[in-house]
Design a protein around this motif. Structure first.
Motif, PDB file in Angstrom:
ATOM      1  N   GLY A   1       7.872  -2.684 -11.542  1.00  0.00           N
ATOM      2  CA  GLY A   1       6.822  -1.862 -10.954  1.00  0.00           C
ATOM      3  C   GLY A   1       5.452  -2.507 -11.078  1.00  0.00           C
ATOM      4  O   GLY A   1       4.651  -2.470 -10.142  1.00  0.00           O
TER       5      GLY A   1
ATOM      6  N   LEU B   1       5.000   1.537  -7.539  1.00  0.00           N
ATOM      7  CA  LEU B   1       4.203   2.514  -8.280  1.00  0.00           C
ATOM      8  C   LEU B   1       5.087   3.547  -8.967  1.00  0.00           C
ATOM      9  O   LEU B   1       4.784   3.991 -10.084  1.00  0.00           O
ATOM     10  CB  LEU B   1       3.222   3.196  -7.329  1.00  0.00           C
ATOM     11  CG  LEU B   1       2.055   2.294  -6.888  1.00  0.00           C
ATOM     12  CD1 LEU B   1       1.342   2.876  -5.677  1.00  0.00           C
ATOM     13  CD2 LEU B   1       1.074   2.084  -8.032  1.00  0.00           C
ATOM     14  N   ASN B   2       6.175   3.937  -8.329  1.00  0.00           N
ATOM     15  CA  ASN B   2       7.098   4.883  -8.973  1.00  0.00           C
ATOM     16  C   ASN B   2       7.783   4.257 -10.183  1.00  0.00           C
ATOM     17  O   ASN B   2       7.939   4.900 -11.229  1.00  0.00           O
ATOM     18  CB  ASN B   2       8.141   5.366  -7.969  1.00  0.00           C
ATOM     19  CG  ASN B   2       7.645   6.503  -7.110  1.00  0.00           C
ATOM     20  OD1 ASN B   2       6.952   7.395  -7.588  1.00  0.00           O
ATOM     21  ND2 ASN B   2       7.975   6.490  -5.835  1.00  0.00           N
TER      22      ASN B   2
ATOM     23  N   ALA C   1       3.135  -3.530  -7.913  1.00  0.00           N
ATOM     24  CA  ALA C   1       1.799  -2.937  -7.816  1.00  0.00           C
ATOM     25  C   ALA C   1       0.731  -4.023  -7.824  1.00  0.00           C
ATOM     26  O   ALA C   1      -0.276  -3.931  -7.108  1.00  0.00           O
ATOM     27  CB  ALA C   1       1.577  -1.969  -8.979  1.00  0.00           C
TER      28      ALA C   1
ATOM     29  N   ALA D   1       5.512  -0.875  -1.945  1.00  0.00           N
ATOM     30  CA  ALA D   1       4.348  -0.333  -2.647  1.00  0.00           C
ATOM     31  C   ALA D   1       4.700   0.972  -3.349  1.00  0.00           C
ATOM     32  O   ALA D   1       4.363   1.178  -4.525  1.00  0.00           O
ATOM     33  CB  ALA D   1       3.197  -0.119  -1.668  1.00  0.00           C
ATOM     34  N   VAL D   2       5.375   1.864  -2.641  1.00  0.00           N
ATOM     35  CA  VAL D   2       5.755   3.149  -3.227  1.00  0.00           C
ATOM     36  C   VAL D   2       6.778   2.956  -4.341  1.00  0.00           C
ATOM     37  O   VAL D   2       6.681   3.579  -5.411  1.00  0.00           O
ATOM     38  CB  VAL D   2       6.318   4.084  -2.130  1.00  0.00           C
ATOM     39  CG1 VAL D   2       6.892   5.353  -2.746  1.00  0.00           C
ATOM     40  CG2 VAL D   2       5.222   4.440  -1.126  1.00  0.00           C
TER      41      VAL D   2
ATOM     42  N   ALA E   1       1.379   6.654  -5.459  1.00  0.00           N
ATOM     43  CA  ALA E   1       2.477   6.326  -4.542  1.00  0.00           C
ATOM     44  C   ALA E   1       2.590   7.368  -3.438  1.00  0.00           C
ATOM     45  O   ALA E   1       2.785   7.035  -2.261  1.00  0.00           O
ATOM     46  CB  ALA E   1       3.783   6.220  -5.325  1.00  0.00           C
TER      47      ALA E   1
ATOM     48  N   THR F   1      -0.121   7.187 -11.454  1.00  0.00           N
ATOM     49  CA  THR F   1       0.688   6.196 -10.736  1.00  0.00           C
ATOM     50  C   THR F   1       1.612   6.878  -9.733  1.00  0.00           C
ATOM     51  O   THR F   1       1.804   6.381  -8.615  1.00  0.00           O
ATOM     52  CB  THR F   1       1.524   5.361 -11.717  1.00  0.00           C
ATOM     53  OG1 THR F   1       2.418   6.220 -12.446  1.00  0.00           O
ATOM     54  CG2 THR F   1       0.632   4.626 -12.699  1.00  0.00           C
TER      55      THR F   1
END
Length: 275
Positions: free
Chosen positions: A32, A256-257, A36, A252-253, A201, A197
Motif C-alpha cells: 500500500g 490506500l486501502n 500510494a 490508487a484505491v 481512497a 487513508t
C-alpha cells in the motif's frame, strides 16, 4: 473493514518499539505504501515534466497504440495518454486532500463536542450525521450542480460533506471510550490516521465517478474519470484508452486501502504485541 466498531488503536502504538521494523515486514503496509507513493510521485513529477503537453491536440496522430514516442498511445484528440495520466493524478490528490480535510476537521470537532456534552447535543450531532449519510457524495454533487453548476469545487464540497459524519461518529465513539484520560485527541489520533487513508481512497473513487458523469473536473484539466468517460465510446477501436485510467484508479484505491489496513494492524497495540 468496519472502522466504526473496530477497537481504536491508541497513540501509544505510534511509540511502540520496533514500529518500522514491523512495518517493513507487513505485506499490506509495504504494498500500500509503494502504490500510494507512486500516486504522489506521479502528481509531483507532472508539475515539472510530462512526455508531452497534456493539452496539446494532434488529430493527425489520434488513437495511436503505444509507441516509443507515445508510451501509452494517444486518445481521440491526439493527446498523449501518459501525460494525461500523470496530470490527472493531481486532481485525485487535490480532491482527496481537501475533501478528507473538510471531513476530518469538521467531523472531529463535532465528534468531540458530542462526547464532551453528551445528552441532547450528542443526540443532535448523531441525528445530523444520519441525515447527511442519507445523501451520498454523487447525489449531493448532482444537487449542487443543479444549483451552482458542474465543477471540481462542488465535487470537493460534496465529498467533504459526505466525509463529515464518518469522522464525527468515529471520533465520538473513540473519545467516549477514553474521555477520562488527560489528553483525548492524541489518544484517538491513531484511529483517525487509519480512517484518513480509507476516506482518501473513497474520495479518489468518488471524484472519478463524478468526473465520469461530467460533474467533477472540467475540461481542459485532465481527470482519470473523464478519460474513462471519453473512452467508453471507443472500446472496440482502442480499448487501452479505458484500461490505463481504469488501472490508475484501481491501483490508487487499492494502495490506500492496503495502507489503511496495514496502519490499523501496526497502530493497534494488541495486534502489534501479538506479532
Amino acid at each position: 473493514m468496519n472502522a466504526i466498531t473496530a477497537p481504536a488503536p491508541s497513540a501509544a502504538a505510534l511509540k511502540l518499539p520496533g514500529f518500522w521494523q514491523r512495518a517493513v515486514k507487513h505485506r499490506s503496509f509495504v504494498i500500500g505504501g509503494v502504490l500510494a507513493a507512486l500516486l504522489l510521485i506521479a502528481a509531483l513529477v507532472s508539475f515539472v515534466w510530462t512526455p508531452w503537453s497534456p493539452y496539446a491536440m494532434d488529430m493527425a496522430n489520434k488513437m495511436q497504440a503505444p509507441t516509443g514516442s507515445h508510451w501509452l498511445g494517444t486518445d481521440a484528440f491526439g493527446r498523449d495518454v501518459a501525460s494525461l495520466l500523470l496530470v490527472g493524478a493531481r486532481a485525485s490528490i487535490l480532491v482527496g486532500i481537501i475533501a478528507v480535510g473538510i471531513g476530518l476537521v469538521v467531523g472531529t470537532a463535532l465528534g468531540l463536542l458530542a462526547a464532551a456534552k453528551r445528552g441532547w447535543v450528542e443526540e443532535a450531532v448523531m441525528r445530523l450525521s444520519d441525515f447527511t449519510l442519507a445523501f451520498p457524495a454523487i447525489l449531493s454533487a448532482i444537487m449542487m450542480t443543479a444549483v451552482f453548476g458542474a465543477g471540481i469545487v462542488n465535487a470537493i464540497v460534496a465529498i467533504g460533506i459526505y466525509n463529515i459524519p464518518t469522522f464525527a461518529r468515529i471520533t465520538r465513539a473513540s473519545a467516549n471510550a477514553i474521555w477520562s484520560r488527560e489528553y483525548v485527541l492524541p489518544n484517538i489520533s491513531a484511529v483517525l490516521i487509519v480512517q484518513i487513508t480509507i476516506r482518501f481512497a473513497i474520495a479518489i473513487l468518488a471524484e472519478a465517478a463524478l468526473s465520469y458523469l461530467g460533474l467533477g473536473t472540467q475540461p481542459p484539466q485532465p481527470s482519470w474519470g473523464r478519460m474513462l468517460s471519453e473512452a467508453q465510446t471507443l472500446m472496440f477501436q482502442q480499448p487501452l484508452l479505458a484500461v490505463f485510467p481504469g488501472m490508475a484508479i484501481a491501483l490508487a484505491v487499492l494502495g490506500l486501502n492496503l495502507l489503511g489496513d496495514g496502519l490499523r494492524d501496526l497502530l493497534d497495540p494488541r495486534l502489534a504485541r501479538a506479532r
